[in-house]
Motif scaffolding. Sequence first.
Motif, PDB file in Angstrom:
ATOM      1  N   GLU A 163       0.851  -1.197   0.000  1.00  0.00           N
ATOM      2  CA  GLU A 163       0.000   0.000   0.000  1.00  0.00           C
ATOM      3  C   GLU A 163       0.878   1.235   0.000  1.00  0.00           C
ATOM      4  O   GLU A 163       1.805   1.344   0.802  1.00  0.00           O
ATOM      5  CB  GLU A 163      -0.916   0.010   1.230  1.00  0.00           C
ATOM      6  CG  GLU A 163      -1.767   1.279   1.290  1.00  0.00           C
ATOM      7  CD  GLU A 163      -2.782   1.308   2.434  1.00  0.00           C
ATOM      8  OE1 GLU A 163      -2.778   0.386   3.276  1.00  0.00           O
ATOM      9  OE2 GLU A 163      -3.568   2.274   2.475  1.00  0.00           O
ATOM     10  N   GLU A 198      -6.005  -5.413   8.380  1.00  0.00           N
ATOM     11  CA  GLU A 198      -5.060  -4.329   8.636  1.00  0.00           C
ATOM     12  C   GLU A 198      -4.571  -4.373  10.077  1.00  0.00           C
ATOM     13  O   GLU A 198      -5.283  -4.843  10.960  1.00  0.00           O
ATOM     14  CB  GLU A 198      -5.754  -2.975   8.451  1.00  0.00           C
ATOM     15  CG  GLU A 198      -6.205  -2.690   7.048  1.00  0.00           C
ATOM     16  CD  GLU A 198      -6.672  -1.245   6.924  1.00  0.00           C
ATOM     17  OE1 GLU A 198      -6.049  -0.518   6.153  1.00  0.00           O
ATOM     18  OE2 GLU A 198      -7.642  -0.852   7.593  1.00  0.00           O
ATOM     19  N   GLU A 245      -7.979   1.947  -3.127  1.00  0.00           N
ATOM     20  CA  GLU A 245      -8.652   1.789  -1.840  1.00  0.00           C
ATOM     21  C   GLU A 245      -9.557   2.984  -1.591  1.00  0.00           C
ATOM     22  O   GLU A 245      -9.123   4.131  -1.653  1.00  0.00           O
ATOM     23  CB  GLU A 245      -7.617   1.677  -0.717  1.00  0.00           C
ATOM     24  CG  GLU A 245      -6.738   0.460  -0.861  1.00  0.00           C
ATOM     25  CD  GLU A 245      -5.893   0.184   0.378  1.00  0.00           C
ATOM     26  OE1 GLU A 245      -6.004   0.934   1.373  1.00  0.00           O
ATOM     27  OE2 GLU A 245      -5.119  -0.790   0.340  1.00  0.00           O
ATOM     28  N   ASN A 286      -4.482   4.842  -2.184  1.00  0.00           N
ATOM     29  CA  ASN A 286      -5.683   5.387  -1.542  1.00  0.00           C
ATOM     30  C   ASN A 286      -6.306   6.474  -2.405  1.00  0.00           C
ATOM     31  O   ASN A 286      -5.611   7.340  -2.927  1.00  0.00           O
ATOM     32  CB  ASN A 286      -5.331   5.967  -0.171  1.00  0.00           C
ATOM     33  CG  ASN A 286      -4.967   4.887   0.811  1.00  0.00           C
ATOM     34  OD1 ASN A 286      -5.845   4.179   1.310  1.00  0.00           O
ATOM     35  ND2 ASN A 286      -3.677   4.716   1.051  1.00  0.00           N
ATOM     36  N   ASP A 340     -12.000   0.315   1.977  1.00  0.00           N
ATOM     37  CA  ASP A 340     -11.012   0.503   3.049  1.00  0.00           C
ATOM     38  C   ASP A 340     -11.712   0.688   4.390  1.00  0.00           C
ATOM     39  O   ASP A 340     -12.870   1.114   4.445  1.00  0.00           O
ATOM     40  CB  ASP A 340     -10.197   1.763   2.715  1.00  0.00           C
ATOM     41  CG  ASP A 340      -8.835   1.773   3.388  1.00  0.00           C
ATOM     42  OD1 ASP A 340      -8.542   0.863   4.180  1.00  0.00           O
ATOM     43  OD2 ASP A 340      -8.054   2.703   3.095  1.00  0.00           O
ATOM     44  N   LYS A 393     -11.010  -4.392   3.177  1.00  0.00           N
ATOM     45  CA  LYS A 393      -9.969  -4.287   4.190  1.00  0.00           C
ATOM     46  C   LYS A 393     -10.616  -4.156   5.557  1.00  0.00           C
ATOM     47  O   LYS A 393     -11.353  -3.199   5.818  1.00  0.00           O
ATOM     48  CB  LYS A 393      -9.067  -3.081   3.898  1.00  0.00           C
ATOM     49  CG  LYS A 393      -8.300  -3.233   2.584  1.00  0.00           C
ATOM     50  CD  LYS A 393      -7.216  -2.193   2.408  1.00  0.00           C
ATOM     51  CE  LYS A 393      -5.958  -2.567   3.154  1.00  0.00           C
ATOM     52  NZ  LYS A 393      -4.835  -1.645   2.823  1.00  0.00           N
TER      53      LYS A 393
HETATM   54 CA    CA Z   1      -5.825   2.445   2.862  1.00  0.00          CA
END
Ligand code: CA
Length: 406
Positions: A179, A363, A276, A244, A306, A327
Amino acid sequence: MPEQIYARYLKPGEVLFREGEAGDDAYIVEKGEIEISIDLPTGKKVIAELGKGEIIGEMSLIADAPRSATAIASVESELLVLKRDRLLKPIEAADPIMRLMIQMIVDRLRDAPRWMREGDTTSPEMSKARQKAFDEVRDLALRRIQIEGEMRQAIEAPELELHYQPIIDLKSGILAGYEALMRWTHPERGFVSPGEFIPLAEETGMIVEMGRWALETGLRDHLVMLDAFKKAFPDKKPPFVSVNVSGRQLFELSEIDVMRSIIENSGVDPQQIKLEITESLMVHDADHAAVALDKLKELGILLAIDDFGTGYSSLSYLHRFPFDALKIDRAFVVNMAKDEASKKLVHAIAGMAIDLELDIVAEGIEEQHEFDTLAGFGCHYGQGFFMARPSPISNNIDLIENATTW
Ligand code: CA
Ligand code: C2E
Ligand code: CA
Protein backbone atom coordinates in the motif's frame (compact mmCIF):
# COMPACT_ATOMS: atom_id res chain seq x y z
CA MET A 1 -5.59 26.61 -16.43
CA PRO A 2 -4.32 30.13 -15.64
CA GLU A 3 -2.42 30.59 -12.38
CA GLN A 4 -4.95 31.52 -9.74
CA ILE A 5 -2.58 32.63 -7.03
CA TYR A 6 0.54 34.68 -7.73
CA ALA A 7 2.56 37.52 -6.22
CA ARG A 8 2.38 41.22 -6.96
CA TYR A 9 4.87 43.86 -5.82
CA LEU A 10 4.08 47.50 -5.07
CA LYS A 11 6.37 50.51 -4.56
CA PRO A 12 5.64 53.04 -1.80
CA GLY A 13 2.77 55.28 -2.91
CA GLU A 14 1.67 52.92 -5.70
CA VAL A 15 -2.09 52.57 -6.05
CA LEU A 16 -3.51 49.06 -5.88
CA PHE A 17 -7.04 50.16 -6.73
CA ARG A 18 -9.26 53.22 -6.43
CA GLU A 19 -12.70 53.70 -4.96
CA GLY A 20 -15.36 53.20 -7.66
CA GLU A 21 -13.23 50.93 -9.89
CA ALA A 22 -14.45 47.48 -10.85
CA GLY A 23 -12.74 44.77 -8.83
CA ASP A 24 -11.41 41.53 -10.27
CA ASP A 25 -8.83 40.44 -7.74
CA ALA A 26 -8.47 40.19 -4.01
CA TYR A 27 -5.10 40.34 -2.25
CA ILE A 28 -3.40 39.00 0.82
CA VAL A 29 -0.60 41.11 2.26
CA GLU A 30 2.59 39.07 2.43
CA LYS A 31 4.95 41.97 3.23
CA GLY A 32 4.62 45.69 3.79
CA GLU A 33 1.53 47.77 4.50
CA ILE A 34 -1.46 48.94 2.49
CA GLU A 35 -3.43 52.03 3.40
CA ILE A 36 -7.18 51.91 2.81
CA SER A 37 -8.91 55.27 2.48
CA ILE A 38 -12.15 56.86 1.35
CA ASP A 39 -12.82 60.28 -0.11
CA LEU A 40 -14.96 62.54 2.06
CA PRO A 41 -16.04 66.09 1.22
CA THR A 42 -13.54 67.14 3.87
CA GLY A 43 -10.74 65.21 2.18
CA LYS A 44 -9.16 61.79 2.34
CA LYS A 45 -9.92 59.68 5.39
CA VAL A 46 -7.74 56.68 6.17
CA ILE A 47 -9.92 53.89 7.48
CA ALA A 48 -7.37 51.12 7.85
CA GLU A 49 -3.71 50.16 7.54
CA LEU A 50 -3.46 46.50 6.56
CA GLY A 51 -0.35 44.45 7.23
CA LYS A 52 0.91 40.90 6.83
CA GLY A 53 -1.78 38.24 6.67
CA GLU A 54 -4.65 40.64 6.02
CA ILE A 55 -6.94 40.35 3.04
CA ILE A 56 -7.87 43.28 0.79
CA GLY A 57 -10.48 43.76 -1.91
CA GLU A 58 -12.42 40.58 -1.33
CA MET A 59 -15.62 42.45 -0.56
CA SER A 60 -16.20 44.00 -3.94
CA LEU A 61 -15.65 40.60 -5.55
CA ILE A 62 -18.11 38.87 -3.28
CA ALA A 63 -20.67 41.66 -3.47
CA ASP A 64 -20.00 42.07 -7.22
CA ALA A 65 -19.84 45.83 -6.78
CA PRO A 66 -17.22 48.53 -7.38
CA ARG A 67 -14.41 49.11 -4.90
CA SER A 68 -15.74 50.97 -1.87
CA ALA A 69 -12.36 52.40 -0.89
CA THR A 70 -8.92 53.19 -2.28
CA ALA A 71 -5.87 51.03 -1.52
CA ILE A 72 -2.33 52.44 -1.71
CA ALA A 73 0.96 50.89 -0.62
CA SER A 74 2.41 52.85 2.31
CA VAL A 75 5.76 51.10 1.96
CA GLU A 76 7.24 48.57 -0.42
CA SER A 77 4.78 45.68 -0.32
CA GLU A 78 4.27 42.18 -1.60
CA LEU A 79 0.78 40.79 -2.14
CA LEU A 80 -0.63 37.43 -3.05
CA VAL A 81 -3.17 37.93 -5.80
CA LEU A 82 -6.35 35.85 -5.62
CA LYS A 83 -8.24 35.72 -8.88
CA ARG A 84 -11.98 36.18 -8.79
CA ASP A 85 -12.70 32.52 -9.56
CA ARG A 86 -10.43 31.27 -6.82
CA LEU A 87 -12.37 33.26 -4.29
CA LEU A 88 -15.86 32.87 -5.68
CA LYS A 89 -15.92 29.23 -6.77
CA PRO A 90 -15.67 27.84 -3.22
CA ILE A 91 -18.30 30.33 -2.07
CA GLU A 92 -20.61 29.30 -4.87
CA ALA A 93 -20.03 25.68 -3.94
CA ALA A 94 -20.63 26.32 -0.22
CA ASP A 95 -23.91 25.37 1.34
CA PRO A 96 -26.65 27.99 0.95
CA ILE A 97 -26.65 29.11 4.60
CA MET A 98 -22.92 29.63 4.54
CA ARG A 99 -23.27 31.63 1.33
CA LEU A 100 -25.97 33.78 2.84
CA MET A 101 -23.87 34.45 5.92
CA ILE A 102 -20.89 35.48 3.85
CA GLN A 103 -23.09 37.78 1.79
CA MET A 104 -24.58 39.37 4.92
CA ILE A 105 -21.23 39.96 6.54
CA VAL A 106 -19.89 41.52 3.37
CA ASP A 107 -22.94 43.75 2.89
CA ARG A 108 -22.68 45.04 6.43
CA LEU A 109 -18.97 45.66 6.18
CA ARG A 110 -19.39 47.51 2.93
CA ASP A 111 -21.81 49.80 4.71
CA ALA A 112 -19.17 50.96 7.15
CA PRO A 113 -17.42 53.46 4.86
CA ARG A 114 -20.81 54.90 3.91
CA TRP A 115 -21.62 55.79 7.52
CA MET A 116 -18.35 57.61 7.65
CA ARG A 117 -18.92 59.24 4.27
CA GLU A 118 -22.20 60.62 5.48
CA GLY A 119 -20.46 62.00 8.54
CA ASP A 120 -22.82 60.09 10.79
CA THR A 121 -20.66 59.80 13.85
CA THR A 122 -23.47 58.34 15.93
CA SER A 123 -23.75 55.20 13.77
CA PRO A 124 -22.38 52.26 15.60
CA GLU A 125 -19.04 51.01 14.48
CA MET A 126 -19.42 47.39 13.61
CA SER A 127 -20.53 45.78 16.79
CA LYS A 128 -17.85 43.81 18.58
CA ALA A 129 -19.72 40.55 18.04
CA ARG A 130 -20.07 41.19 14.35
CA GLN A 131 -16.41 42.08 14.10
CA LYS A 132 -15.52 38.90 15.95
CA ALA A 133 -17.66 36.77 13.65
CA PHE A 134 -16.05 38.39 10.67
CA ASP A 135 -12.54 37.88 12.06
CA GLU A 136 -13.28 34.21 12.60
CA VAL A 137 -14.55 33.67 9.09
CA ARG A 138 -11.62 35.58 7.68
CA ASP A 139 -9.05 33.70 9.80
CA LEU A 140 -10.51 30.41 8.70
CA ALA A 141 -10.41 31.44 5.06
CA LEU A 142 -6.85 32.71 5.38
CA ARG A 143 -5.74 29.53 7.12
CA ARG A 144 -7.23 27.48 4.29
CA ILE A 145 -5.48 29.53 1.65
CA GLN A 146 -2.23 29.27 3.58
CA ILE A 147 -2.55 25.48 3.91
CA GLU A 148 -3.43 25.21 0.26
CA GLY A 149 -0.30 27.18 -0.62
CA GLU A 150 1.81 24.96 1.63
CA MET A 151 0.38 21.83 0.08
CA ARG A 152 0.93 23.09 -3.42
CA GLN A 153 4.53 23.67 -2.46
CA ALA A 154 4.65 20.22 -0.89
CA ILE A 155 3.74 18.67 -4.23
CA GLU A 156 6.11 20.84 -6.25
CA ALA A 157 9.12 20.96 -3.89
CA PRO A 158 8.69 17.95 -3.48
CA GLU A 159 8.21 17.54 0.24
CA LEU A 160 5.80 14.67 -0.32
CA GLU A 161 6.97 11.12 -0.54
CA LEU A 162 5.29 7.76 -0.77
CA HIS A 163 6.13 5.00 1.63
CA TYR A 164 5.07 1.44 0.94
CA GLN A 165 3.79 -1.09 3.39
CA PRO A 166 3.96 -4.75 2.36
CA ILE A 167 0.73 -6.74 2.16
CA ILE A 168 1.38 -10.42 2.76
CA ASP A 169 -0.34 -13.54 1.53
CA LEU A 170 -1.23 -15.11 4.89
CA LYS A 171 -1.05 -18.66 3.53
CA SER A 172 2.32 -18.58 1.81
CA GLY A 173 3.88 -15.70 3.73
CA ILE A 174 4.98 -14.17 0.43
CA LEU A 175 4.58 -10.54 -0.53
CA ALA A 176 1.27 -10.08 -2.36
CA GLY A 177 1.29 -6.31 -2.76
CA TYR A 178 2.02 -3.02 -1.02
CA GLU A 179 0.00 0.00 0.00
CA ALA A 180 1.28 3.44 -0.95
CA LEU A 181 1.01 5.86 1.98
CA MET A 182 1.72 9.54 1.74
CA ARG A 183 4.40 11.16 3.86
CA TRP A 184 4.94 14.90 4.22
CA THR A 185 8.08 16.47 5.62
CA HIS A 186 7.43 20.18 6.04
CA PRO A 187 10.61 22.33 5.84
CA GLU A 188 9.95 23.93 9.23
CA ARG A 189 7.43 21.75 11.02
CA GLY A 190 9.14 18.51 10.07
CA PHE A 191 7.16 15.30 9.74
CA VAL A 192 3.43 15.94 9.53
CA SER A 193 1.26 12.90 10.12
CA PRO A 194 -1.23 11.91 7.40
CA GLY A 195 -3.84 11.82 10.15
CA GLU A 196 -3.33 15.58 10.32
CA PHE A 197 -2.79 16.69 6.73
CA ILE A 198 -5.08 14.32 4.83
CA PRO A 199 -8.25 15.73 6.45
CA LEU A 200 -7.03 19.27 5.69
CA ALA A 201 -6.27 18.28 2.12
CA GLU A 202 -9.78 16.87 1.87
CA GLU A 203 -11.31 20.04 3.27
CA THR A 204 -9.43 22.37 0.94
CA GLY A 205 -9.87 20.09 -2.04
CA MET A 206 -6.08 19.78 -2.46
CA ILE A 207 -6.47 16.03 -2.01
CA VAL A 208 -7.50 15.85 -5.65
CA GLU A 209 -4.13 17.07 -6.84
CA MET A 210 -2.25 15.15 -4.17
CA GLY A 211 -4.17 12.02 -5.12
CA ARG A 212 -3.15 12.40 -8.76
CA TRP A 213 0.44 12.74 -7.65
CA ALA A 214 0.15 9.63 -5.45
CA LEU A 215 -1.34 7.56 -8.25
CA GLU A 216 1.28 8.62 -10.76
CA THR A 217 4.17 8.14 -8.33
CA GLY A 218 2.81 4.88 -6.94
CA LEU A 219 2.49 3.34 -10.39
CA ARG A 220 5.98 4.45 -11.40
CA ASP A 221 7.49 3.00 -8.21
CA HIS A 222 5.47 -0.17 -8.68
CA LEU A 223 7.24 -0.94 -11.96
CA VAL A 224 10.59 -0.78 -10.16
CA MET A 225 9.45 -3.04 -7.30
CA LEU A 226 7.76 -5.39 -9.76
CA ASP A 227 11.05 -5.81 -11.60
CA ALA A 228 12.81 -6.77 -8.38
CA PHE A 229 9.96 -9.13 -7.48
CA LYS A 230 10.12 -10.96 -10.81
CA LYS A 231 13.81 -11.64 -10.25
CA ALA A 232 13.40 -12.78 -6.65
CA PHE A 233 10.19 -14.80 -7.15
CA PRO A 234 10.19 -15.73 -10.85
CA ASP A 235 7.20 -18.06 -10.70
CA LYS A 236 4.99 -16.24 -8.18
CA LYS A 237 1.99 -14.06 -8.89
CA PRO A 238 3.16 -10.46 -9.43
CA PRO A 239 2.30 -8.06 -6.58
CA PHE A 240 -0.35 -5.34 -6.75
CA VAL A 241 0.05 -1.74 -5.72
CA SER A 242 -2.69 -0.24 -3.56
CA VAL A 243 -3.28 3.48 -3.80
CA ASN A 244 -5.68 5.39 -1.54
CA VAL A 245 -8.32 7.42 -3.30
CA SER A 246 -10.34 10.05 -1.50
CA GLY A 247 -14.06 10.39 -2.08
CA ARG A 248 -13.31 13.95 -3.14
CA GLN A 249 -11.37 12.60 -6.12
CA LEU A 250 -14.45 10.77 -7.35
CA PHE A 251 -16.80 13.64 -6.76
CA GLU A 252 -16.25 15.00 -10.27
CA LEU A 253 -16.57 12.33 -12.90
CA SER A 254 -14.06 14.21 -15.06
CA GLU A 255 -11.41 13.36 -12.47
CA ILE A 256 -11.90 9.71 -13.33
CA ASP A 257 -10.80 10.52 -16.87
CA VAL A 258 -7.66 12.06 -15.42
CA MET A 259 -7.07 8.86 -13.44
CA ARG A 260 -7.70 6.84 -16.57
CA SER A 261 -4.99 8.64 -18.48
CA ILE A 262 -2.53 8.30 -15.56
CA ILE A 263 -3.24 4.57 -15.47
CA GLU A 264 -3.04 4.11 -19.23
CA ASN A 265 0.19 6.09 -19.51
CA SER A 266 1.83 4.23 -16.63
CA GLY A 267 2.31 0.99 -18.50
CA VAL A 268 1.18 -0.94 -15.41
CA ASP A 269 -1.14 -3.92 -15.92
CA PRO A 270 -4.49 -2.67 -14.56
CA GLN A 271 -4.94 -6.01 -12.76
CA GLN A 272 -1.99 -5.00 -10.58
CA ILE A 273 -3.61 -1.71 -9.56
CA LYS A 274 -5.87 -1.63 -6.54
CA LEU A 275 -7.62 1.55 -5.48
CA GLU A 276 -8.65 1.79 -1.84
CA ILE A 277 -11.79 3.74 -1.18
CA THR A 278 -13.37 4.48 2.18
CA GLU A 279 -17.05 4.10 2.66
CA SER A 280 -17.89 7.78 3.21
CA LEU A 281 -18.40 8.16 -0.54
CA MET A 282 -21.00 5.40 -0.58
CA VAL A 283 -22.74 6.93 2.42
CA HIS A 284 -22.99 10.49 1.17
CA ASP A 285 -24.19 9.85 -2.32
CA ALA A 286 -24.77 6.23 -3.18
CA ASP A 287 -26.07 6.88 -6.69
CA HIS A 288 -23.12 9.01 -7.67
CA ALA A 289 -20.76 6.49 -6.03
CA ALA A 290 -22.24 3.67 -8.10
CA VAL A 291 -21.63 5.58 -11.34
CA ALA A 292 -18.12 6.64 -10.30
CA LEU A 293 -17.07 3.17 -9.16
CA ASP A 294 -18.45 1.50 -12.29
CA LYS A 295 -16.52 3.98 -14.37
CA LEU A 296 -13.33 3.16 -12.47
CA LYS A 297 -13.98 -0.54 -12.80
CA GLU A 298 -14.12 -0.16 -16.59
CA LEU A 299 -10.40 0.55 -16.48
CA GLY A 300 -9.86 -3.07 -15.53
CA ILE A 301 -8.41 -2.25 -12.13
CA LEU A 302 -9.26 -3.67 -8.70
CA LEU A 303 -11.26 -1.84 -6.08
CA ALA A 304 -11.01 -2.30 -2.34
CA ILE A 305 -13.29 -0.94 0.35
CA ASP A 306 -11.01 0.50 3.05
CA ASP A 307 -11.50 0.63 6.84
CA PHE A 308 -14.40 -1.79 6.59
CA GLY A 309 -16.35 -1.98 9.82
CA THR A 310 -15.81 1.62 10.94
CA GLY A 311 -18.39 4.32 10.56
CA TYR A 312 -21.38 3.46 8.55
CA SER A 313 -20.45 0.15 7.04
CA SER A 314 -23.33 -1.52 5.51
CA LEU A 315 -23.31 -4.99 4.10
CA SER A 316 -25.35 -3.72 1.19
CA TYR A 317 -22.28 -1.85 -0.11
CA LEU A 318 -20.66 -5.15 -0.83
CA HIS A 319 -23.48 -6.09 -3.06
CA ARG A 320 -24.25 -2.85 -4.71
CA PHE A 321 -20.76 -1.67 -5.61
CA PRO A 322 -18.14 -3.42 -7.73
CA PHE A 323 -15.56 -4.17 -5.03
CA ASP A 324 -12.94 -6.88 -5.39
CA ALA A 325 -11.52 -6.66 -1.89
CA LEU A 326 -12.40 -5.62 1.61
CA LYS A 327 -9.97 -4.29 4.19
CA ILE A 328 -10.92 -5.09 7.76
CA ASP A 329 -10.10 -2.13 9.95
CA ARG A 330 -7.26 -2.32 12.43
CA ALA A 331 -9.63 -1.63 15.34
CA PHE A 332 -11.15 -5.12 15.02
CA VAL A 333 -7.81 -6.82 14.69
CA VAL A 334 -6.41 -5.06 17.78
CA ASN A 335 -9.41 -6.11 19.87
CA MET A 336 -9.52 -9.75 18.79
CA ALA A 337 -7.39 -11.02 21.66
CA LYS A 338 -9.14 -8.99 24.37
CA ASP A 339 -12.63 -9.29 23.21
CA GLU A 340 -14.40 -12.39 22.00
CA ALA A 341 -17.05 -10.34 20.18
CA SER A 342 -14.45 -8.64 17.97
CA LYS A 343 -12.97 -12.00 17.15
CA LYS A 344 -16.37 -13.36 16.18
CA LEU A 345 -17.07 -10.30 14.11
CA VAL A 346 -13.82 -10.65 12.19
CA HIS A 347 -14.56 -14.31 11.66
CA ALA A 348 -18.04 -13.48 10.37
CA ILE A 349 -16.82 -10.68 8.07
CA ALA A 350 -14.16 -13.01 6.69
CA GLY A 351 -16.69 -15.77 6.09
CA MET A 352 -19.10 -13.47 4.37
CA ALA A 353 -16.43 -11.90 2.18
CA ILE A 354 -15.25 -15.34 1.14
CA ASP A 355 -18.83 -16.25 0.21
CA LEU A 356 -19.08 -13.08 -1.85
CA GLU A 357 -15.75 -13.96 -3.50
CA LEU A 358 -14.07 -10.85 -2.19
CA ASP A 359 -10.41 -10.79 -1.19
CA ILE A 360 -9.90 -9.89 2.44
CA VAL A 361 -7.04 -7.85 3.77
CA ALA A 362 -6.69 -7.57 7.54
CA GLU A 363 -5.06 -4.33 8.64
CA GLY A 364 -2.89 -3.59 11.66
CA ILE A 365 -1.44 -7.01 12.44
CA GLU A 366 1.04 -6.40 15.24
CA GLU A 367 1.39 -9.86 16.79
CA GLN A 368 2.11 -13.40 15.66
CA HIS A 369 -1.14 -14.68 17.19
CA GLU A 370 -3.16 -12.16 15.18
CA PHE A 371 -1.44 -13.34 12.02
CA ASP A 372 -2.25 -16.96 12.89
CA THR A 373 -5.85 -16.30 13.89
CA LEU A 374 -6.58 -14.32 10.73
CA ALA A 375 -4.95 -16.93 8.53
CA GLY A 376 -7.12 -19.51 10.32
CA PHE A 377 -10.24 -17.49 9.48
CA GLY A 378 -9.33 -17.70 5.81
CA CYS A 379 -8.28 -14.04 5.42
CA HIS A 380 -6.23 -13.92 2.26
CA TYR A 381 -3.94 -11.04 3.05
CA GLY A 382 -2.57 -9.17 6.02
CA GLN A 383 -0.77 -5.92 6.62
CA GLY A 384 0.78 -4.60 9.80
CA PHE A 385 3.81 -3.62 11.83
CA PHE A 386 4.35 -7.29 12.74
CA MET A 387 5.41 -7.93 9.14
CA ALA A 388 6.67 -4.52 8.09
CA ARG A 389 6.06 -0.84 8.68
CA PRO A 390 5.52 1.53 5.77
CA SER A 391 8.96 2.52 4.47
CA PRO A 392 10.63 4.10 1.42
CA ILE A 393 10.79 2.20 -1.85
CA SER A 394 14.49 1.33 -1.35
CA ASN A 395 13.62 -0.59 1.81
CA ASN A 396 10.91 -2.52 0.04
CA ILE A 397 13.29 -3.40 -2.76
CA ASP A 398 15.74 -4.72 -0.15
CA LEU A 399 12.98 -6.88 1.36
CA ILE A 400 12.12 -8.24 -2.08
CA GLU A 401 15.73 -8.82 -3.16
CA ASN A 402 16.35 -10.75 0.04
CA ALA A 403 13.32 -12.87 -0.90
CA THR A 404 11.86 -12.12 2.53
CA THR A 405 8.85 -14.18 3.57
CA TRP A 406 6.82 -14.05 6.78
CA1 CA B 1 -5.82 2.45 2.86
P1 C2E C 1 -5.25 3.74 5.90
O1 C2E C 1 -5.54 3.80 4.44
O2 C2E C 1 -6.16 2.92 6.73
O3 C2E C 1 -3.75 3.25 5.99
C1 C2E C 1 -3.29 2.34 6.97
C2 C2E C 1 -2.72 3.08 8.14
O4 C2E C 1 -2.47 2.16 9.18
C3 C2E C 1 -1.37 3.73 7.82
O5 C2E C 1 -1.32 4.91 8.58
C4 C2E C 1 -0.39 2.71 8.36
O6 C2E C 1 0.86 3.25 8.70
C5 C2E C 1 -1.13 2.24 9.59
N1 C2E C 1 -0.72 0.90 10.00
C6 C2E C 1 -0.43 -0.16 9.23
N2 C2E C 1 -0.14 -1.24 9.97
C7 C2E C 1 -0.25 -0.85 11.26
C8 C2E C 1 -0.05 -1.52 12.52
O7 C2E C 1 0.27 -2.70 12.61
N3 C2E C 1 -0.28 -0.80 13.64
C9 C2E C 1 -0.63 0.52 13.60
N4 C2E C 1 -0.81 1.18 14.74
N5 C2E C 1 -0.82 1.18 12.43
C10 C2E C 1 -0.63 0.49 11.28
P2 C2E C 1 -0.80 6.29 7.96
O8 C2E C 1 0.28 6.03 6.98
O9 C2E C 1 -0.54 7.21 9.10
O10 C2E C 1 -2.04 6.82 7.14
C11 C2E C 1 -3.20 7.22 7.78
C12 C2E C 1 -4.32 7.40 6.81
O11 C2E C 1 -4.07 8.50 5.95
C13 C2E C 1 -4.53 6.23 5.87
O12 C2E C 1 -5.24 5.21 6.53
C14 C2E C 1 -5.32 6.88 4.77
O13 C2E C 1 -6.67 6.98 5.13
C15 C2E C 1 -4.72 8.26 4.73
N6 C2E C 1 -3.75 8.32 3.62
C16 C2E C 1 -2.43 8.03 3.58
N7 C2E C 1 -1.93 8.21 2.35
C17 C2E C 1 -2.96 8.61 1.56
C18 C2E C 1 -3.09 8.97 0.17
O14 C2E C 1 -2.15 8.90 -0.63
N8 C2E C 1 -4.34 9.37 -0.25
C19 C2E C 1 -5.41 9.42 0.59
N9 C2E C 1 -6.59 9.82 0.10
N10 C2E C 1 -5.32 9.09 1.89
C20 C2E C 1 -4.12 8.68 2.37
CA1 CA D 1 -7.45 1.27 6.23
